[in-house]
Design an enzyme around this catalytic site. Structure first.
Site, PDB file in Angstrom:
ATOM      1  N   LYS A  66      24.856 -28.738  12.524  1.00 34.45           N
ATOM      2  CA  LYS A  66      25.431 -30.151  11.769  1.00 34.45           C
ATOM      3  C   LYS A  66      26.020 -31.054  12.534  1.00 34.45           C
ATOM      4  O   LYS A  66      26.800 -30.756  13.494  1.00 34.45           O
ATOM      5  CB  LYS A  66      26.248 -29.510  10.591  1.00 34.45           C
ATOM      6  CG  LYS A  66      26.559 -30.570   9.535  1.00 34.45           C
ATOM      7  CD  LYS A  66      27.380 -29.702   8.351  1.00 34.45           C
ATOM      8  CE  LYS A  66      27.987 -30.845   7.193  1.00 34.45           C
ATOM      9  NZ  LYS A  66      28.489 -30.316   5.968  1.00 34.45           N
ATOM     10  N   SER A 141      27.072 -31.238   1.618  1.00 36.23           N
ATOM     11  CA  SER A 141      26.781 -32.138   2.629  1.00 36.23           C
ATOM     12  C   SER A 141      26.030 -31.498   3.831  1.00 36.23           C
ATOM     13  O   SER A 141      25.278 -32.458   4.848  1.00 36.23           O
ATOM     14  CB  SER A 141      28.175 -32.613   3.442  1.00 36.23           C
ATOM     15  OG  SER A 141      28.684 -31.756   3.821  1.00 36.23           O
ATOM     16  N   SER A 165      29.677 -27.325   0.182  1.00 32.58           N
ATOM     17  CA  SER A 165      28.605 -28.084   1.258  1.00 32.58           C
ATOM     18  C   SER A 165      27.592 -26.979   1.870  1.00 32.58           C
ATOM     19  O   SER A 165      26.654 -27.790   2.616  1.00 32.58           O
ATOM     20  CB  SER A 165      29.289 -28.830   2.055  1.00 32.58           C
ATOM     21  OG  SER A 165      29.618 -30.193   1.644  1.00 32.58           O
TER      22      SER A 165
HETATM   23  N1  GLN Z   1      30.441 -32.071  -2.640  1.00 28.66           N
HETATM   24  C1  GLN Z   1      31.950 -31.787  -2.266  1.00 28.66           C
HETATM   25  C2  GLN Z   1      32.362 -33.313  -2.001  1.00 28.66           C
HETATM   26  O1  GLN Z   1      31.735 -34.097  -2.524  1.00 28.66           O
HETATM   27  C3  GLN Z   1      31.924 -30.961  -1.312  1.00 28.66           C
HETATM   28  C4  GLN Z   1      31.792 -31.220   0.120  1.00 28.66           C
HETATM   29  C5  GLN Z   1      31.787 -30.198   1.194  1.00 28.66           C
HETATM   30  O2  GLN Z   1      32.073 -29.061   0.919  1.00 28.66           O
HETATM   31  N2  GLN Z   1      32.064 -30.859   2.439  1.00 28.66           N
HETATM   32  O3  GLN Z   1      33.533 -33.272  -1.518  1.00 28.66           O
END
Ligand code: GLN
Length: 483
Positions: A66, A141, A165
């Protein structure tokens, strides 16, 4: 070849049926092909070199990283314009550990900018598409990581998880997503989003591969004071599928269809499918209980997450000035330069979160928002810790159904009564609990997932429940077929 897991690939390498060079070349070719359709990568490392095959299971095998992990000598942008030219001079510890095992990084996967967001639509390189249906979102993400593992580019890609994420994109892309206990893997070199919640982890096509990869990524690290010694935990060796007598629970308020008077057909099918997975567990001699948890406590989960993650992000990302790294902003003085860099560099989503975070952190608001959110976090964590004294794991469906169409994606909380179905995975980050998503079916030809979360440092137990369930379903080693 596409669907082969780590153990099979290793066997082929050892038996000289394939070479590491061939595997790397193949992964690079597939990366270019997938980038054309799904826009899954920020960088494809075309000059990645094969590695010697040793007795380490990961040696010679390609993987994806990532883009919020620092990679030595390789562009690391976190999918942000503020870092569009940033090349670190060191590897994140997790990446270094894998390289030391002989694994070969072949690309950097696209993501929601800095890990903030859950749609795969905010990367500076553009929208990331779901390989199961290009009109749909991968969630985020860790969008590019999920897409590339689902498409069979390689057996695994690294992800990071602050709220869901790793686990949400895994569900939407039909793969396994594992977020280990907080601190099991060093965060050194992972660009911070909300440090008290951020966790390194992995996306794979089987529980076994997730165990093998995290065994290699984990370990105490002097450079991350929150990391701890897990040398007595051997995830891969602990997988035996023996779950007889285990006890799991689910939260009635979240999965009872009667709580959703306006439920779509999709949601009905999804919850029915969840109950089928529970029946499989029961058939193994696992005790499955439906528990009721105070709705008032559950309902604050999303707001606690917003308060804490935005506050931590605002503070953590205050070093994004364009002075130390990233493109220099224009201006006559340092303040104008920083303002220009941040104005041009960050997407609207991030800016919105900084506004919330700054408000919460203002002296006069801190007690009301920040401190209260921390208190609520403690109450939530205490509740689940006490349940984990009696139960091996919490089990819940991931989301309200399969991946949404990209045109319907937005980053707002659901305004209807399904919010908790979408947001409950944050419990895992509040407590630092180990949590794994595995695919558990298809709704309208699109994959959906189920999540298993357990007590801190009880990763082996959580993985074993997932491993047993996975073995009885047909979704292990699944890849998207070429049309
Ligand atoms: N979707 C969540 C957010 O908007 C989680 C993001 C994550 O786990 N990095 O922050």
């Amino acid at each position: 070849m596409k669907e082969l897991g780590i153990v099979k690939l290793h066997e082929k390498l050892v038996n000289k049926e394939i070479t590491s060079e061939e595997l790397i070349k193949d992964a690079l070719t597939k990366s270019h092909k997938l980038n054309d359709t799904c826009n899954a990568f920020v960088t494809i490392i075309d000059d990645a070199k094969e590695a010697e095959v040793t007795d380490n299971l990961l040696s010679g095998i390609p993987f994806g990283v990532k883009d919020n992990y620092s990679t030595k000598g390789i562009l690391s942008t976190a999918s942000s314009n503020t870092l569009k030219d940033y090349i670190p001079f060191f590897d994140a510890t997790a990446v270094k550990n894998l390289k030391d095992a002989g694994a070969v990084a072949v690309n950097k996967t696209a993501m929601d900018e800095f890990g903030m967001g859950g749609t795969g639509t905010t990367a500076h390189t553009g929208i990331i598409h779901n390989p199961w249906d290009l009109n749909r979102s991968c969630a985020g993400s860790s969008s590019g990581s999920a897409a590339s593992v689902a498409a069979g580019v390689y057996p695994y890609a690294l992800g990071s998880d602050t709220g869901d994420s790793i686990r949400k994109p895994a569900a939407f892309c039909g793969v396994v997503g594992y977020k280990p206990t907080y601190g099991m893997i060093s965060r050194f070199g992972l660009f911070p989003f909300a440090s008290s919640l951020d966790t390194c982890g992995v996306l794979t096509r089987s529980v076994q591969d997730a165990a093998i990869v995290v065994d290699a990524m984990k370990g105490q690290d002097k450079k991350d004071a929150t990391s701890w010694d897990s040398s007595d935990i051997h995830l891969y060796k602990s997988l035996n599928g023996d779950v007889l007598g285990k006890k799991v629970f689910y939260i009635k308020e979240i999965v009872d269809i009667n709580n959703y008077p306006n439920a779509s057909e999709e949601l009905k099918m999804h919850l029915e499918n969840f109950h089928k997975s529970l029946e499989i567990l029961s058939s193994f001699g696992v005790q499955v209980d439906a528990l009721s948890i105070d709705k008032e406590l559950l309902n604050v989960i999303p707001s606690v997450y917003v308060c804490l993650s935005c506050a931590e992000a605002t503070s953590n990302l205050s070093n994004m000035t364009g002075i130390i790294f990233g493109p220099r902003g224009e201006g006559d003085n340092i303040f104008d330069m920083m303002k220009d860099h941040r104005t041009k560099g960050f997407s609207p989503l991030i800016k919105r979160r900084f506004v919330i975070g700054s408000y919460i952190l203002q002296k006069e608001n801190q007690e009301r928002y920040f401190v209260n959110a921390q208190r609520a976090r403690r109450l939530i964590v205490d509740k689940f810790k006490s349940l984990f004294q009696k139960y091996d794991a919490l089990i819940l469906p991931v989301s309200t159904g399969p991946a949404p169409l990209l045109e319907n994606e937005n980053d707002q909380l659901n305004s209807d009564d399904t919010t908790l179905l979408e947001e409950h995975l944050q419990i895992g980050n509040f407590g630092g609990f180990p949590s794994i998503t595995i695919p558990n079916g298809f709704i309208n030809n699109l994959p959906v997932g189920i999540n298993i979360t357990g007590n801190c440092k009880d990763d082996a137990n959580v993985l074993n429940i997932a491993y047993a369930l996975e073995a009885k379903m047909n979704y292990k080693d699944m890849v998207v077929k070429d049309e």
